[in-house]
Design a protein around this motif. Sequence first.
Motif, PDB file in Angstrom:
ATOM      1  N   GLN A   1      -9.621  21.847 101.299  1.00  0.00           N
ATOM      2  CA  GLN A   1      -8.865  20.938  99.609  1.00  0.00           C
ATOM      3  C   GLN A   1      -9.537  21.563  99.125  1.00  0.00           C
ATOM      4  OE1 GLN A   1      -6.181  19.714  99.662  1.00  0.00           O
ATOM      5  NE2 GLN A   1      -5.970  20.170 102.020  1.00  0.00           N
ATOM      6  N   GLN A   2     -11.343  22.734  99.333  1.00  0.00           N
ATOM      7  CA  GLN A   2     -11.997  23.625  98.097  1.00  0.00           C
ATOM      8  C   GLN A   2     -11.973  24.580  97.896  1.00  0.00           C
ATOM      9  OE1 GLN A   2     -15.592  21.877 100.363  1.00  0.00           O
ATOM     10  NE2 GLN A   2     -15.817  19.513  99.536  1.00  0.00           N
ATOM     11  N   VAL A   3     -10.912  25.436  99.117  1.00  0.00           N
ATOM     12  CA  VAL A   3     -11.845  26.881  98.675  1.00  0.00           C
ATOM     13  C   VAL A   3     -10.118  27.626  98.053  1.00  0.00           C
ATOM     14  CG1 VAL A   3     -13.652  26.689  99.371  1.00  0.00           C
ATOM     15  CG2 VAL A   3     -11.454  27.148 100.737  1.00  0.00           C
ATOM     16  N   THR A   4      -9.847  28.717  97.597  1.00  0.00           N
ATOM     17  CA  THR A   4      -8.812  29.193  97.076  1.00  0.00           C
ATOM     18  C   THR A   4      -8.829  30.437  98.069  1.00  0.00           C
ATOM     19  OG1 THR A   4      -7.912  28.051  95.503  1.00  0.00           O
ATOM     20  CG2 THR A   4      -7.003  29.888  95.500  1.00  0.00           C
ATOM     21  N   VAL A   5      -8.154  30.674  99.164  1.00  0.00           N
ATOM     22  CA  VAL A   5      -7.860  32.907  99.385  1.00  0.00           C
ATOM     23  C   VAL A   5      -6.602  33.343  98.894  1.00  0.00           C
ATOM     24  CG1 VAL A   5      -8.389  33.763 102.038  1.00  0.00           C
ATOM     25  CG2 VAL A   5      -9.592  32.031 101.474  1.00  0.00           C
ATOM     26  N   LYS A   6      -6.384  34.385  98.312  1.00  0.00           N
ATOM     27  CA  LYS A   6      -5.821  35.217  97.673  1.00  0.00           C
ATOM     28  C   LYS A   6      -4.911  35.565  99.314  1.00  0.00           C
ATOM     29  CE  LYS A   6      -3.797  38.769  95.182  1.00  0.00           C
ATOM     30  NZ  LYS A   6      -4.577  40.221  94.731  1.00  0.00           N
ATOM     31  N   GLY A   7      -3.537  34.875  99.133  1.00  0.00           N
ATOM     32  CA  GLY A   7      -2.295  35.554  99.766  1.00  0.00           C
ATOM     33  C   GLY A   7      -2.230  33.403 101.110  1.00  0.00           C
ATOM     34  N   PHE A   8      -2.252  32.498 100.519  1.00  0.00           N
ATOM     35  CA  PHE A   8      -2.077  31.585 101.085  1.00  0.00           C
ATOM     36  C   PHE A   8      -2.300  30.636 100.232  1.00  0.00           C
ATOM     37  CE2 PHE A   8      -4.874  34.590 104.586  1.00  0.00           C
ATOM     38  CZ  PHE A   8      -3.709  34.258 105.831  1.00  0.00           C
ATOM     39  N   ARG A   9      -1.173  29.594 100.506  1.00  0.00           N
ATOM     40  CA  ARG A   9      -1.627  28.262 100.037  1.00  0.00           C
ATOM     41  C   ARG A   9      -2.418  27.405 100.514  1.00  0.00           C
ATOM     42  NH1 ARG A   9       4.109  25.261 101.192  1.00  0.00           N
ATOM     43  NH2 ARG A   9       3.548  26.589 102.935  1.00  0.00           N
ATOM     44  N   LYS A  10      -2.946  26.954  98.928  1.00  0.00           N
ATOM     45  CA  LYS A  10      -4.239  26.125  98.943  1.00  0.00           C
ATOM     46  C   LYS A  10      -3.535  24.766  99.897  1.00  0.00           C
ATOM     47  CE  LYS A  10      -7.131  23.221  96.112  1.00  0.00           C
ATOM     48  NZ  LYS A  10      -8.667  24.152  96.299  1.00  0.00           N
ATOM     49  N   GLY A  11      -4.580  24.788 100.885  1.00  0.00           N
ATOM     50  CA  GLY A  11      -4.731  23.539 102.432  1.00  0.00           C
ATOM     51  C   GLY A  11      -4.397  24.067 103.431  1.00  0.00           C
ATOM     52  N   LYS A  12      -3.586  25.948 103.135  1.00  0.00           N
ATOM     53  CA  LYS A  12      -2.642  26.121 104.985  1.00  0.00           C
ATOM     54  C   LYS A  12      -3.701  28.000 105.246  1.00  0.00           C
ATOM     55  CE  LYS A  12       0.562  23.285 104.286  1.00  0.00           C
ATOM     56  NZ  LYS A  12       0.980  22.429 105.057  1.00  0.00           N
ATOM     57  N   ILE A  13      -4.957  27.802 104.895  1.00  0.00           N
ATOM     58  CA  ILE A  13      -5.354  28.489 105.271  1.00  0.00           C
ATOM     59  C   ILE A  13      -5.687  28.191 106.696  1.00  0.00           C
ATOM     60  CG2 ILE A  13      -8.024  29.744 105.218  1.00  0.00           C
ATOM     61  CD1 ILE A  13      -7.789  28.864 102.271  1.00  0.00           C
ATOM     62  N   PRO A  14      -5.716  29.191 107.528  1.00  0.00           N
ATOM     63  CA  PRO A  14      -5.973  29.063 108.952  1.00  0.00           C
ATOM     64  C   PRO A  14      -7.691  28.956 109.565  1.00  0.00           C
ATOM     65  CG  PRO A  14      -4.189  31.023 108.892  1.00  0.00           C
ATOM     66  CD  PRO A  14      -5.159  30.671 107.053  1.00  0.00           C
ATOM     67  N   ALA A  15      -8.048  28.324 110.605  1.00  0.00           N
ATOM     68  CA  ALA A  15      -8.636  28.381 110.452  1.00  0.00           C
ATOM     69  C   ALA A  15     -10.113  29.622 110.946  1.00  0.00           C
ATOM     70  CB  ALA A  15      -9.284  27.305 112.130  1.00  0.00           C
ATOM     71  N   ARG A  16      -9.446  30.547 111.723  1.00  0.00           N
ATOM     72  CA  ARG A  16     -10.107  31.891 111.881  1.00  0.00           C
ATOM     73  C   ARG A  16      -9.945  32.825 111.044  1.00  0.00           C
ATOM     74  NH1 ARG A  16      -6.491  35.290 110.468  1.00  0.00           N
ATOM     75  NH2 ARG A  16      -3.818  35.282 110.923  1.00  0.00           N
ATOM     76  N   VAL A  17      -9.338  32.163 109.038  1.00  0.00           N
ATOM     77  CA  VAL A  17      -9.443  33.023 108.403  1.00  0.00           C
ATOM     78  C   VAL A  17     -10.333  31.983 107.347  1.00  0.00           C
ATOM     79  CG1 VAL A  17      -8.870  33.454 105.536  1.00  0.00           C
ATOM     80  CG2 VAL A  17      -7.452  33.794 107.793  1.00  0.00           C
ATOM     81  N   ILE A  18     -10.804  31.010 107.335  1.00  0.00           N
ATOM     82  CA  ILE A  18     -12.254  29.721 106.917  1.00  0.00           C
ATOM     83  C   ILE A  18     -13.170  30.598 107.470  1.00  0.00           C
ATOM     84  CG2 ILE A  18     -13.131  28.147 107.264  1.00  0.00           C
ATOM     85  CD1 ILE A  18     -10.617  26.646 105.936  1.00  0.00           C
ATOM     86  N   ASP A  19     -12.818  31.517 109.107  1.00  0.00           N
ATOM     87  CA  ASP A  19     -14.163  31.528 110.066  1.00  0.00           C
ATOM     88  C   ASP A  19     -14.934  32.522 109.630  1.00  0.00           C
ATOM     89  OD1 ASP A  19     -13.858  29.325 111.027  1.00  0.00           O
ATOM     90  OD2 ASP A  19     -13.729  30.214 113.582  1.00  0.00           O
TER      91      ASP A  19
END
Length: 464
Positions: free
Chosen positions: A37-55
């Motif tokens: 809920q706090q970050v933004t990653v290009k190519g992913f909707r907010k709140g839908k970022i996979p755990a591996r991508v966050i890692d």
Amino acid sequence: MKSAVETLNPTRVRLTVEVPFEELKDSLDAAYKKINQQVTVKGFRKGKIPARVIDQRFGRGAVLEEAVNDALPKLYTEAVNEAELNVLGQPEVDITELKDGETLNFTAEVDVRPTIEIPDYSGIEVEVDAVEVTEEDIDQSVEQLRERFASTSPVERAAEDGDVLTIDLEAKVDGEVLEDGVANGVSYTIGSGELLDGIDDAVKGLEAGGEATFTSELKGGSAAGREAEVTVKVTQVAARELPELDDEFAQLASEFDTLEELRADSRKRLENMKQYDQATQAQERVLEKLLELVEVPVPEKLLEDEINTRKHNLEHHQLGQMGLTLDKYLELQGKTAEEFEEETREAAVKGIKTQFVLDELVSREKLNVNQEELTEHLMRRAASSGMSPDQFAQAVVEGGQVPLLVGEVARGKALALVVEATTVKDTNGEIVDLDDEDEEETDASAEASAETPAEDKPETKPEA
């Protein structure tokens, strides 16, 4: 989860906790969700970022830190409850090991209530003042009532002791008139001890229209505690006239028809007051004797916090309302800073010991507080606070203070139990029976002895 308790001293323990990593699953899921809920990653909707991508993007360490911070309070509370500890204050937590996918190990040092052994207290004996009402006491009481019904009438003569003056005042400091140093039309009775030191000598002998200047230390306002040059002008001198002490006065000042009935009522009221004072005195002295019989270790951190609380309340609330600094207060009391520190420490130690001992008695005797007792106590506390019962009750509920009020009532009942088992004699050697005294006296005595305001009493089971 496995935990072990090590006793460091009678008032402090160390918890050692081992947590299998699978028990952190809920906190890990919550950590990923929060970061999502706090970050933004290009190519992913907010709140839908996979755990591996966050890692990959933000590091597994950030996730673990968030998860551990979420889990620790719950894990600590679970360990405390499992060990049946009665903790005081906040723990000092140290993470000793964190292996991703394997284990979380931590320690928590925290103060605990000491184990207290209450000895047989039935042999306690105390002496209190006898309840004696003299004719002089009654005379003084009636005279005070007579003073309340005094009338005044303007006179054209110099002011004397007891006269009621109407005056104007002007205060200067360093030659400048203070913004809040002017007051007109003030009513002042010579000899009352009110207003300013030196004012009686200044106004005595003055007639209406006369004025005088004197030097005095200001008791309040913007220049409280400073020397000021005060000019006082008398605009009216009025003599006080006391009513005659007769049946007519009794009818004027009370519901009684005769002065004799009024004096009889004064005697009864004075006896009730002295019985109240006697009961309070008995409870205070019994409590002192009880504390002498019991060994009560005091946690240093709790004591330090209590001392700081007392000093803060005195300096920023009580003295602040009077316009005094702590230094000025000590000067007026004739005390050094060292004496003040020692007295504050002694009072704090007594307050903590009192609470520990009475709480142990509450537990041992299985004393409960019913709704009626709590309501009566709340009404008394509301009256002493200057708030309406509804306002006070709302403040108590909103501040989460209900358990503290329950504790106060329970401690009052515990002290009453001790007093009932002891021997109380007056200075005439007569046994004093306190059974018929109102329970509110016991409540008041227990609170006064502990000298700990409800909002500042030590927490018994805080969250981590």
